[in-house]
Design an enzyme around this catalytic site. Sequence first.
Site, mmCIF file in Angstrom:
data_model
loop_
_atom_site.group_PDB
_atom_site.id
_atom_site.type_symbol
_atom_site.label_atom_id
_atom_site.label_comp_id
_atom_site.label_asym_id
_atom_site.label_seq_id
_atom_site.Cartn_x
_atom_site.Cartn_y
_atom_site.Cartn_z
ATOM 1 N N ILE A 152 -19.916 39.275 -54.791
ATOM 2 C CA ILE A 152 -20.981 39.467 -53.818
ATOM 3 C C ILE A 152 -20.670 38.593 -52.621
ATOM 4 C CG2 ILE A 152 -23.464 39.235 -53.381
ATOM 5 C CD1 ILE A 152 -23.781 39.413 -56.493
ATOM 6 N N CYS A 153 -20.817 39.163 -51.430
ATOM 7 C CA CYS A 153 -20.712 38.373 -50.212
ATOM 8 C C CYS A 153 -19.347 37.662 -50.162
ATOM 9 C CB CYS A 153 -21.891 37.400 -50.160
ATOM 10 S SG CYS A 153 -22.243 36.597 -48.594
#
Length: 206
Positions: free
Chosen positions: A109-110
């Site tokens: 994520i991210c």
Amino acid sequence: MTRTVGILIFDGIEVLDLGGPFEVLSVATRLAGRDGEAAPFQPVLIGASGDPAVGRGGFRVLPHATPDDHPPLDVLIVPGGVMDVPLVDPRVRDWVRAQAARVEVLASICTGAFLLAEAGLLDGRRVTTHWEDQADLAATFPALMVVPDVAWVDTGAVVTSGGISAGIDMTLHLVERLHSRALAERTARQMEFRWTGQGLQDGVTA
């Protein structure tokens, strides 16, 4: 079948990168239980040590396990945030690389994508990350292909997502992929999350 989902935690973690996926997995499991199903997911927070991880804004979270004593994982999620600590820890990097060879799905994520890239796990793949970091990821790791304007990119063994709340969207996609579309939709509704499903899977926009 209960899939054990490891979520890496570390100092500097983005709170929603952790809390969003954990909530999706928790809610999906609770809803499945209402139907008499065995738990489809068991999230496990894994820290480099047994100490609390201090995330953005001073958020503190205790790990369930460490790289030395966690149960066997079916899925590993690497959240983002300030990546200074995990990126310079060879033990964490080597552990992520070892898990990548064992798990059914490796996800980030991210800015968690930077840790996967540093471990050599994204070369030749389409990936995404927070819009603010896409140019940096592409410049630092030219062997991968950064895709803009999507919530997530699923290349089979590896799934990457955009920033922060995009991790919720990606985890709902994992619920659909690993269980069912129906459970993913019920989970999104229960969470009152407007699930876009705007991802890229095997080169085709979903």
